[in-house]
Design a protein around this motif. Structure first.
Motif, PDB file in Angstrom:
ATOM      1  N   GLY A 434       0.952  -1.347  -0.154  1.00 18.92           N
ATOM      2  CA  GLY A 434       0.056  -0.110   0.201  1.00 18.92           C
ATOM      3  C   GLY A 434       0.724   1.169   0.082  1.00 18.92           C
ATOM      4  O   GLY A 434       0.340   2.442   0.318  1.00 18.92           O
ATOM      5  N   ASN A 435       2.141   1.221  -0.243  1.00 18.28           N
ATOM      6  CA  ASN A 435       2.925   2.485  -0.432  1.00 18.28           C
ATOM      7  C   ASN A 435       2.954   3.207   1.005  1.00 18.28           C
ATOM      8  O   ASN A 435       2.959   4.319   0.962  1.00 18.28           O
ATOM      9  N   GLN A 436       2.964   2.357   1.871  1.00 16.62           N
ATOM     10  CA  GLN A 436       2.977   2.752   3.242  1.00 16.62           C
ATOM     11  C   GLN A 436       4.054   3.873   3.690  1.00 16.62           C
ATOM     12  O   GLN A 436       3.762   5.058   4.046  1.00 16.62           O
ATOM     13  N   ILE A 437       5.120   3.366   3.245  1.00 11.83           N
ATOM     14  CA  ILE A 437       6.364   4.341   3.598  1.00 11.83           C
ATOM     15  C   ILE A 437       6.497   5.851   2.814  1.00 11.83           C
ATOM     16  O   ILE A 437       6.541   6.601   3.430  1.00 11.83           O
ATOM     17  N   ALA A 438       6.007   5.638   1.453  1.00 14.64           N
ATOM     18  CA  ALA A 438       6.148   6.982   0.806  1.00 14.64           C
ATOM     19  C   ALA A 438       4.813   7.760   1.340  1.00 14.64           C
ATOM     20  O   ALA A 438       4.742   9.093   1.639  1.00 14.64           O
ATOM     21  N   GLU A 439       3.753   7.375   1.729  1.00 11.31           N
ATOM     22  CA  GLU A 439       2.635   8.092   2.181  1.00 11.31           C
ATOM     23  C   GLU A 439       2.712   8.622   3.405  1.00 11.31           C
ATOM     24  O   GLU A 439       2.554   9.667   3.847  1.00 11.31           O
ATOM     25  N   ALA A 440       3.570   8.006   4.405  1.00  7.72           N
ATOM     26  CA  ALA A 440       3.820   8.197   5.614  1.00  7.72           C
ATOM     27  C   ALA A 440       4.955   9.578   5.497  1.00  7.72           C
ATOM     28  O   ALA A 440       4.678  10.601   6.512  1.00  7.72           O
ATOM     29  N   ALA A 441       5.652   9.213   4.588  1.00  6.09           N
ATOM     30  CA  ALA A 441       6.847  10.541   4.393  1.00  6.09           C
ATOM     31  C   ALA A 441       6.307  11.802   3.958  1.00  6.09           C
ATOM     32  O   ALA A 441       6.545  12.658   4.190  1.00  6.09           O
ATOM     33  N   ALA A 442       5.219  11.365   3.181  1.00  5.07           N
ATOM     34  CA  ALA A 442       4.633  12.853   2.443  1.00  5.07           C
ATOM     35  C   ALA A 442       3.772  13.386   3.562  1.00  5.07           C
ATOM     36  O   ALA A 442       3.614  14.770   3.451  1.00  5.07           O
ATOM     37  N   PHE A 443       2.922  12.701   4.479  1.00  3.14           N
ATOM     38  CA  PHE A 443       2.284  13.147   5.442  1.00  3.14           C
ATOM     39  C   PHE A 443       3.253  13.782   6.653  1.00  3.14           C
ATOM     40  O   PHE A 443       2.852  14.985   6.900  1.00  3.14           O
ATOM     41  N   ASN A 444       4.244  13.319   6.969  1.00  7.59           N
ATOM     42  CA  ASN A 444       5.198  13.810   7.631  1.00  7.59           C
ATOM     43  C   ASN A 444       5.847  15.180   7.353  1.00  7.59           C
ATOM     44  O   ASN A 444       6.390  16.068   7.999  1.00  7.59           O
ATOM     45  N   ALA A 445       6.014  15.280   5.965  1.00  7.86           N
ATOM     46  CA  ALA A 445       6.641  16.172   5.413  1.00  7.86           C
ATOM     47  C   ALA A 445       5.812  17.794   5.396  1.00  7.86           C
ATOM     48  O   ALA A 445       6.237  18.693   5.246  1.00  7.86           O
ATOM     49  N   ARG A 446       4.517  17.586   5.411  1.00  6.69           N
ATOM     50  CA  ARG A 446       3.705  18.739   5.484  1.00  6.69           C
ATOM     51  C   ARG A 446       3.427  19.259   6.912  1.00  6.69           C
ATOM     52  O   ARG A 446       3.459  18.675   7.852  1.00  6.69           O
TER      53      ARG A 446
END
Length: 732
Positions: A434-446
């Protein structure tokens, strides 16, 4: 149902230890109605079914969500003993009313649609205020007094049984009261010829084909209240504790397998020449656990008569034709602290001002520990260090302009701050489901910190046209900020998204930190015709609401959206409108040696539409009516009730909302009171009618729940079949 007086300016009445204010727009549920329904239900929300414009969105056995004119859950302000409590669960399995047992409800007051600013903010649908049974003081001249109550009940359909106990001791200045209750039930069975598509097992037996899976529950509640009087001052403290070992959910993919709530509520009220003050401080801690209950943990393939399922806790391995789902433990921890200071100033016998300040601090952690398979090796942080803080100030003036006009106007200003910490998924290395790592990184960056400045405005007026007609007019601007799940649920991975579902429709949901607060512009008018002698009355309330930035849903990935199945959706601000009419009436048919016969009636209709898409709004109750033939004679209080619900042939297309057929149900109720004993009994769904609940969402009560479409879409939650109930209460 009792209605507020229309004759005089708001009065102050002391009921037990709490000061109750009679205000414009309020509808009270009568004490006799509350007592009569206690044996028939363990769900306190169902005590409200006689309020015009109010329906229930069915969920767990003790956690139905009240809906007022199409607006439910966090769109309503629900207060328990003055406390604003928040559901700490990605499925809202622990709503405020689930913490109060029907046997401990003393006062219920509803403001349907438009509520004065003094009784609630951060909501657009209305306010429901519930007060638990209040300790009473010994009468002047008495040294002390004591009393107690024991009660028990049984319901045949789901084998529900339980009991309650209360005891109090009081002097003229001190009062101590304890209330405790316990109830449990197995799965209920549907009426008629309901047949499930998936055969599953509960521990020790096969799930019958007419059994509605995941509807069992068990809950225990305790409340200790103490109050002290000193001159014109009233001090009180209330301690509450709930232990809910189980509440299964037929419209969610998870079940509540433990919920523990601890709360303390401190209050002081005092009267002074020309007014009064009231201060309150409360704190609540909730620890909430979800996982697959027994009906969702095991499923079968190729067997019409599968073997009994093993006990929960059996290692998850294939057992012949039996397959089991790995557990998926989910934990939510909520912490709420609130304070308020309210003042009332009597400017004259016909003019008063209410003003106050309120503060609420809410913290939420929602995390899912590793449990194998794709749920490994880390802990999934769904909401990490979630924050939602409110600060509000309001002022309201109520004036008896003349003998015919009573008017109230108010303003409420709120600041709502929300934020959430960094998140992570189960996966710690690539590739991640589910692309967890990429989505978590995008959430954390904002940037995730948001501040809303909300302004509520209300104006209500009552006009006495004649002795037989009162007219009440109301207009309001109401604002609600998004909750933490609407803003900060971050993963579009279907397995995780379906666990974030506040409405029970089977879809998965992703939040949006940029959601704006909902702003509703509301109008209503009530025409109340009545006889001077009270022998009959009839009211009609047309209403209209337009909601800007209404939080609806859109397809998260439009290329993957499919009709007739569950999808991943994202919360989105759109525009909505709702309109309808509520009709209510009652009349005395006969009053003679054979007793008093009466007829009560309610008819509710609401239409909701998304103005951006033309789509219907989700979970709008279709046209419905309730007619009750009543009879009182001696100690008897009896009723024959007929409930009618129309077809649900429209709904939310983006949610693939399931259509349901119309139905009619008949209920019988009877009560008899002696000096110290009360007996209640009756039959719900007398003719064992099969029907689907129009606002209970999708049936997910059995079978595997791991994947978004593992259970075939298209079945609504069936209602309960015939059930005979009886309860007895002994006072001493």
């Amino acid at each position: 149902m009792t209605k507020t007086s229309t004759a005089t300016l708001t009065s102050i009445e002391v009921e037990g230890r709490r000061m109750q204010e009679r205000q414009l727009g309020a509808v009270d549920v009568g004490a006799e109605t509350l007592r009569r329904l206690r044996s028939a239900t363990s769900d306190s929300a169902s005590l409200l079914h006689d309020v015009p414009g109010l329906n229930l969105n069915a969920a767990g056995g003790v956690s139905s969500l009240p809906s007022i004119r199409g607006l439910a859950d966090d769109r309503l302000r629900i207060k328990i003993d003055g406390m604003d409590l928040i559901a700490s669960c990605p499925n809202h399995m622990n709503p405020p009313l689930s913490y109060v047992d029907p046997s401990n409800v003393g006062v219920v007051r509803a403001f349907a649609g438009i509520s004065p600013v003094s009784v609630g903010g951060d909501s657009i649908g209305g306010t429901i205020s519930v007060e638990t049974l209040a300790p009473e003081f010994a009468a002047p001249g008495e040294d002390h007094s004591s009393e107690g109550e024991l009660g028990t009940f049984y319901r045949s359909n789901n084998g529900a049984f339980g009991g309650n106990a209360s005891a109090s001791y009081a002097t003229p200045t001190t009062s101590i009261r304890y209330d405790g209750s316990w109830s449990q039930a197995d799965n209920y069975t549907a009426g008629g010829d309901f047949k499930t598509d998936v055969a599953t097992g509960r521990p020790g037996h096969t799930l019958p084909l007419d059994e509605v899976g995941s509807t069992a529950y068990e809950t225990r509640n305790h409340t200790l209240g103490m109050a002290f009087k000193n001159g014109g001052n009233l001090f009180d403290v209330e301690l509450g504790y709930q232990d809910m070992p189980e509440q299964l959910y037929p419209n969610q993919r998870m079940d509540l397998l433990d919920n523990e709530q601890k709360r303390i509520n401190l209050g002081w009220s005092g009267a002074f020449s020309g007014g009064g003050l009231k201060a309150q401080l409360y704190h609540e801690q909730v620890e909430h656990v979800m996982d697959f209950g027994p009906d969702k943990r095991f499923w079968y393939g190729g067997l019409s008569q599968p073997p009994a399922a093993p006990e929960v806790g059996t290692p998850c391995a294939p057992l012949g034709f039996l397959t089991c789902a790995a557990g998926m433990p989910m934990f939510s921890e909520g912490d709420t602290t609130g304070a308020s200071l309210k003042a009332r100033f009597d400017l004259s016998p016909a003019d008063l001002v209410r003003t106050g300040v309120e503060y609420q601090r809410y913290r939420l952690d929602d995390f899912w520990t590793a449990s194998g398979g794709a749920m490994w090796p880390g802990t999934f942080l769904n909401i990490n260090s979630g924050e939602r803080d409110r600060m509000a100030f309001y002022a309201e003036r109520e004036t008896q302009i003349d003998a015919r006009w009573l008017a109230s106007a108010g303003v409420r200003v709120e600041r709502v701050d929300t934020d959430a910490g960094d998140v992570e998924g189960y996966a710690t290395t690539m590739p991640s489901p589910g692309n967890q790592i990429a989505e978590a990184a995008a959430f954390n960056a904002r940037d995730r910190e948001r501040t809303d400045h909300n302004v509520d405005l209300t104006a209500l007026a009552r006009y006495r046209h004649s002795d037989g007609l009162d007219i009440e007019l109301a207009a309001a601007r109401k604002v609600r900020s998004p909750n933490l799940y609407e803003r900060y649920a971050w993963s579009s991975w279907p397995m995780a998204a379906v666990m974030n579902n506040l409405v029970g429709d089977g879809n998965g949901y992703v939040g949006d930190p940029d959601l704006e607060a909902e702003t509703a512009y509301k109008f209503s008018a009530t025409f109340d015709w009545h006889a001077k002698d009270g022998s009959w009355e009839f009211s009609a309330t047309p209403h209209y609401s337009r909601v800007e930035d209404y939080i609806d849903a859109v397809a998260f990935d439009s290329t993957g959206f499919q009709v007739g199945q569950f999808n991943v959706l994202q919360y989105d601000n759109q525009s909505a409108r709702l309109f309808g009419i509520d009709l209510a009436g009652k009349m005395v048919l006969a009053d003679d040696a054979g007793g008093t016969w009466g007829l009560n009636g309610l008819v509710n209709y609401t239409d909701g539409e998304n103005r951006d898409t033309g789509d219907g709004l989700y979970n709008i109750m279709p046209l419905n009516a309730r007619f009750t033939l009543t009879h009182q004679h001696g100690g008897w209080d009896n009723a024959l009730e007929w409930v009618l619900v129309d077809n649900k042939d429209e709904g939310s297309a983006v949610r693939n909302e399931i259509r349901t057929g119309g139905y009619g149900l008949v209920h019988l109720r009877a009560s008899h009171r002696w000096k110290r004993i009360r007996l209640d009994f009756g039959v719900e769904n007398l003719f064992d009618k099969f029907y689907f609940l129009p606002t209970a969402g999708a049936y997910l009560g059995q079978g595997t729940t791991m994947q978004i479409n593992a259970i075939s879409w298209g079945t609504a939650v069936p209602g309960m079949g015939r059930s005979i109930y009886a309860g007895v209460t002994i006072s001493f």
